[in-house]
Design a protein around this motif. Structure first.
Motif, PDB file in Angstrom:
ATOM      1  N   SER A 334       0.813  -1.222   0.000  1.00 13.99           N
ATOM      2  CA  SER A 334       0.000   0.000   0.000  1.00 13.99           C
ATOM      3  C   SER A 334       0.845   1.270   0.000  1.00 13.99           C
ATOM      4  CB  SER A 334      -0.939   0.003   1.212  1.00 13.99           C
ATOM      5  OG  SER A 334      -0.193  -0.040   2.425  1.00 13.99           O
ATOM      6  N   THR A 335       2.049   1.206   0.568  1.00 12.70           N
ATOM      7  CA  THR A 335       2.885   2.406   0.630  1.00 12.70           C
ATOM      8  C   THR A 335       3.370   2.852  -0.746  1.00 12.70           C
ATOM      9  OG1 THR A 335       4.826   1.017   1.081  1.00 12.70           O
ATOM     10  CG2 THR A 335       3.685   1.960   2.972  1.00 12.70           C
ATOM     11  N   LEU A 336       3.273   1.971  -1.743  1.00 13.59           N
ATOM     12  CA  LEU A 336       3.657   2.360  -3.098  1.00 13.59           C
ATOM     13  C   LEU A 336       2.588   3.227  -3.756  1.00 13.59           C
ATOM     14  CD1 LEU A 336       4.979  -1.088  -4.389  1.00 13.59           C
ATOM     15  CD2 LEU A 336       6.355   0.856  -3.628  1.00 13.59           C
ATOM     16  N   PHE A 337       1.428   3.351  -3.079  1.00 12.10           N
ATOM     17  CA  PHE A 337       0.302   4.043  -3.690  1.00 12.10           C
ATOM     18  C   PHE A 337      -0.295   5.110  -2.773  1.00 12.10           C
ATOM     19  CE2 PHE A 337       0.670  -0.189  -5.459  1.00 12.10           C
ATOM     20  CZ  PHE A 337       0.594   0.040  -6.827  1.00 12.10           C
ATOM     21  N   ASP A 338       0.445   5.554  -1.787  1.00 15.70           N
ATOM     22  CA  ASP A 338      -0.084   6.598  -0.896  1.00 15.70           C
ATOM     23  C   ASP A 338       0.821   7.814  -0.780  1.00 15.70           C
ATOM     24  OD1 ASP A 338       2.002   5.700   0.675  1.00 15.70           O
ATOM     25  OD2 ASP A 338       0.748   4.912   2.295  1.00 15.70           O
ATOM     26  N   GLN A 370      -3.095   6.902 -14.927  1.00  8.66           N
ATOM     27  CA  GLN A 370      -3.853   5.867 -14.235  1.00  8.66           C
ATOM     28  C   GLN A 370      -3.186   5.500 -12.906  1.00  8.66           C
ATOM     29  OE1 GLN A 370      -5.280   2.533 -16.705  1.00  8.66           O
ATOM     30  NE2 GLN A 370      -4.863   3.795 -18.504  1.00  8.66           N
ATOM     31  N   TYR A 371      -1.855   5.488 -12.894  1.00  7.17           N
ATOM     32  CA  TYR A 371      -1.145   5.225 -11.637  1.00  7.17           C
ATOM     33  C   TYR A 371      -1.383   6.361 -10.644  1.00  7.17           C
ATOM     34  CZ  TYR A 371       2.670   4.925  -8.280  1.00  7.17           C
ATOM     35  OH  TYR A 371       3.386   4.880  -7.115  1.00  7.17           O
ATOM     36  N   LEU A 379       1.949  11.645  -4.676  1.00  4.46           N
ATOM     37  CA  LEU A 379       3.150  11.007  -5.187  1.00  4.46           C
ATOM     38  C   LEU A 379       4.318  11.265  -4.247  1.00  4.46           C
ATOM     39  CD1 LEU A 379       3.011  11.911  -9.002  1.00  4.46           C
ATOM     40  CD2 LEU A 379       2.436   9.706  -7.953  1.00  4.46           C
ATOM     41  N   SER A 380       5.157  10.265  -4.110  1.00  2.00           N
ATOM     42  CA  SER A 380       6.403  10.475  -3.380  1.00  2.00           C
ATOM     43  C   SER A 380       7.286  11.424  -4.185  1.00  2.00           C
ATOM     44  CB  SER A 380       7.126   9.138  -3.180  1.00  2.00           C
ATOM     45  OG  SER A 380       7.523   8.599  -4.438  1.00  2.00           O
ATOM     46  N   ASP A 414      -0.258  17.975  -1.847  1.00  2.00           N
ATOM     47  CA  ASP A 414       0.932  18.299  -1.036  1.00  2.00           C
ATOM     48  C   ASP A 414       2.123  18.745  -1.882  1.00  2.00           C
ATOM     49  OD1 ASP A 414      -0.489  17.508   1.259  1.00  2.00           O
ATOM     50  OD2 ASP A 414       0.133  15.427   0.990  1.00  2.00           O
ATOM     51  N   LYS A 415       1.891  18.961  -3.188  1.00  2.00           N
ATOM     52  CA  LYS A 415       2.971  19.433  -4.044  1.00  2.00           C
ATOM     53  C   LYS A 415       2.501  20.598  -4.917  1.00  2.00           C
ATOM     54  CE  LYS A 415       6.004  15.425  -4.129  1.00  2.00           C
ATOM     55  NZ  LYS A 415       5.475  14.772  -2.922  1.00  2.00           N
TER      56      LYS A 415
END
Length: 780
Positions: A334-338, A370-371, A379-380, A414-415
């Motif tokens: 889940s951390t790849l998508f938050d 889509q991602y 996004l990170s 946040d960006k």
């Protein structure tokens, strides 16, 4: 983790095995298939040899007491038990082998058994497995640090007096002498214990539960589930194990066979003992087979990904974007998508793989968007930087990635997205209307938001299954506390502050530009029209308040209250944004100008056939046409005459000739205007006659929704009558609905069957089914 199709090993248990903190606790159920008795069977056999009646069912949970009563008659139960086990000459079975295979798959094999036989050791020796030393009660190792096979209740290889058999033996082992309790207390406190071959009625379980630490690691037990077993009995068993602080792992029992347990133990052991080449081979096989369709395959692949070699193989083999959605569905990733920054090497590898797949795909822009949608627009820093670098590179077909550029530069939380309402300076004012224009300008900066509404006429596509960009809406972070009542207040501020009115206009311009960039609509037409079907009416926007409508209605109300309506209409009509030009037509409609002046203004602006302004033009006709001069009517009538004859369009809707099709579309546009005027002025006989001419010569039929901009068209050529639709319903209601809803869109087909017309036809059918001819069926 599903090690087989039917057995799911809890993640905690799998994790403890990898941490080398797992102990296997093996009971009599494992040895029963070798011909040895369980504890109840042993009690019955001892009773028979001593001349006593066998234990009753009520004795099942106190067999140690029952056996102890046999010893009271000077019957040597310990020696007889040893003799029984020796005489049966049992051989190790496949369950023993599976248990020891799993035990030795651990870095440090740790096995505890309450069985008196030596079959676990024999099974290990037959397979050449090194399990360490054997320990026999009461000489036990330290429970907090041991390796090997512990015979907790003694063994037939040692003196029978050391066997823990009756209630006195259990009392010494677990209470008075306490050597078993001391050992188990340390075991339970330091390791996760997995019980195999026990039932809830085993005296062993009752005594062992006294040593479980409620604050220590979880402990697990395999529990067979026979479908023939009464449901209430099985549920009672589950509840009892839960009371004893065991987490059950269920496996199916078929015709008394526990083969599913054996298969699960072997599969788990095999998985844990794979070599690096094995990981690579299995991962490659799983990925090449496509997205896993069963939980077993899913867990197998997830397990492979937990290893460095398996992860590397996945990254090298999985090249389709659909795998990103598969990862999204796995909770552990889940951390790849938050929007979280990667914290582990595995997370960094997978995030790098995701960005690479997005960037190198043929539809890289759509896949990236889509991602971002899956990430809820967060996004990170790593992903944002990677996508930003990719966004400035052209697509594979050489076109710029305008949609991705627009989204990244305005709409990432946040960006680049404006602050959320609760963080906005605007919320700091007790009276927001005392805030300066600068504060309002910041609050009114639009951004894009992915459309997450369900479309009942079109199923949502699986992410990454197509190259289409996800749909978006334009939005503002306007505090939700403002509500609809804010429109009049904002309109009043526009009236008193021309600069504030320009801020609202600029906000609309920015919003439309964002949509146009995203959808590559350089003429700003589709999105200026689509976002507002009818300018004069306040409309809801999905299930939300509709910030876009709030902004549009602010300008509409301001215009309706403005004293210089002509001046405002003339300014808005020259805007690049059709939504402002539509507002201009509405403004002219309600102005104080004379009817002739309004119509002349409309014609001078070339709006009679302007695309996406149809509704406002029709409304202006409705407001003025009865009052315009005869000369203006004559001029308008001349302009609406058909420029072609029926001979110019011999094939009508079936034509494949481009020129003929364009002539047909032009005629239909003229016919629609004639119908609007005819409805607006029923006493204008010349226009009524002209409508009849179009209908007679060209076969046109009036469309009540012909002024709705950007209708959702479907390629069902011509009109479908009520009787025809009823016939389709009689054949198959679902197919009748599908026919008008699921066909490809065709926005240029003037005589296509529209979505609105389809809904209206369904309504008419429902209202009139009682008067449909009998051939179409009797209504129920």
């Amino acid at each position: 983790m599903y090690v087989t199709e039917s057995v799911n090993i809890p993640e905690e248990l799998e994790r403890q095995l990898k941490r080398d903190r797992l102990v296997l606790f093996v009971g009599a159920g494992v040895s029963v298939p070798s011909g040895l008795p369980g504890f109840f069977g042993l009690a019955a056999e001892l009773a028979g040899q001593s001349g006593h009646l066998s234990p009753a069912k009520k004795d099942a949970d106190r067999l140690d007491y029952f056996i102890g009563r046999l010893s009271d008659d000077h019957f040597n139960t310990h020696e007889i038990t040893k003799k029984i086990f020796q005489e049966k000459q049992p051989a190790a079975n496949s369950e023993h082998a599976a248990v020891m295979a799993l035990a030795t798959a651990c870095k440090t094999p740790r096995i505890i058994t309450t069985n008196y036989d030596n079959l676990l050791a024999e099974a290990a020796d037959e397979q050449g497995l090194d399990y360490g030393e054997q320990y026999f009660a009461p000489a036990l190792p330290l429970g907090r640090d041991f390796k090997g096979l512990v015979h907790l209740h003694g063994s037939i290889l040692r003196p029978s007096k050391n066997m823990v058999l009756d209630d006195r033996d259990f009392g010494k082992a677990y209470f008075t002498d306490g050597w078993a309790t001391r050992f188990l207390t340390e075991v339970f406190a330091n390791y996760t214990v997995l019980f195999i071959g026990y039932s809830v009625n085993d005296p062993v379980i009752r005594y062992l539960s006294l040593g479980l630490h409620s604050n220590g690691p979880k402990h697990f037990i395999f529990l067979g589930h026979d479908n023939e077993e009464p449901k209430d009995h099985y549920e009672t068993t589950l509840a009892n194990f839960e009371h004893l602080q065991f987490q059950t792992i269920e496996y199916p029992v078929q015709n008394g066979s526990h083969q599913a347990l054996i298969d699960a133990l072997n599969a788990w052991a095999e998985h844990e003992t794979q070599s690096v080449p094995d990981y690579i081979r299995k991962t490659k096989e799983l990925v090449e087979a496509g997205i896993p369709q069963t939980q077993h395959d899913t867990d197998s692949l997830l397990s492979e990904l937990s290893t460095p070699s398996g992860l590397d193989t996945f990254i090298q083999t999985a090249k389709e974007p659909i795998w990103i959605n598969w990862l999204y569905e796995q909770k552990r990733y889940s951390t790849l998508f938050d929007g979280t920054e990667p914290q582990t090497p595995q997370q960094r590898q997978l995030l790098n793989w995701i960005t690479r797949i997005c960037n190198i795909n043929f539809n890289s822009e759509s896949i990236t968007l889509q991602y971002i949608k899956l990430c809820q627009q967060r996004l990170s820093d790593y992903a944002f930087q990677s996508f930003s670098t990719s966004a400035i590179q052209p697509s594979n077909d050489g076109t710029p990635k305008k949609a991705l550029q627009a989204f990244l530069s305005t709409s990432i939380k946040d960006k680049t997205m404006p602050y959320m309402p609760h963080d906005s300076l605007l919320c700091g004012f007790e009276d927001q209307f005392r805030a300066s224009n600068i504060v309002w300008e910041a609050a009114l900066r639009p951004f894009l938001e992915f459309d997450r509404s369900s479309k009942f006429y079109e199923p949502d596509p699986v992410p990454f299954s197509s190259g289409e960009k996800p749909d978006v809406n334009v939005s503002w972070n306007i505090p939700s506390s403002f509500g609809q009542g804010i429109i009049d207040d904002l309109a009043s501020r526009c009236e008193h502050s021309p600069s504030f009115e320009r801020i609202i206009e600029n906000s609309i311009n920015q919003a439309m530009n964002l949509l146009s960039e995203y959808y590559s609509d350089s003429n700003h037409e589709h999105w200026n029209a689509f976002i507002r079907i009818r300018i004069p009416e306040i409309e809801a926007c999905g299930n939300t308040r509709g910030d876009l409508h709030l902004i549009i209605d602010t300008l509409r109300v301001f215009g309706e209250q403005h004293n210089e309506k002509n001046e405002l209409a003339n300014r808005w009509i020259h805007s690049d944004q059709i939504v402002l030009r539509r507002l201009a037509i509405h403004e002219q409609e309600i102005s104080e100008a004379a009817p002739d002046e309004k119509l002349e203004w409309l014609l001078k602006q070339n709006l009679l056939f302007g695309r996406f302004c149809e509704h406002e033009v029709r409304q202006l006709f409705k407001a003025v046409i009865e009052h315009v001069s005869a000369a203006q009517k004559a001029s308008l009538l001349e302009e609406l005459q058909p420029p072609y004859s029926p001979e110019d369009i011999p094939n009508r809707a079936k034509t494949t000739d481009k020129d003929e099709r364009q002539r047909l579309i032009r005629l239909y546009e003229l016919f629609n205007r004639v119908c609007w005027l005819s409805a607006a002025d029923p006493n204008w006989h010349e226009i009524q006659q002209l409508q009849s001419l179009y209908e007679k010569d060209f076969g046109f039929v009036p469309d009540p929704d012909s002024d709705v901009p950007l209708k959702i068209y479907h390629s069902v050529k011509g009109r479908i009558s009520l009787e025809e639709f009823a016939s389709l319903v009689k054949q198959s209601p679902s197919k009748a609905i599908s026919k008008i809803l699921s066909l490809p869109k065709d926005a240029d087909a003037f005589d296509s069957f529209s979505f609105e017309a389809g809904c209206r036809l369904i309504g008419e059918y429902c209202q009139s089914i009682r008067r449909i001819p009998a051939a179409f069926g009797t209504p129920s």
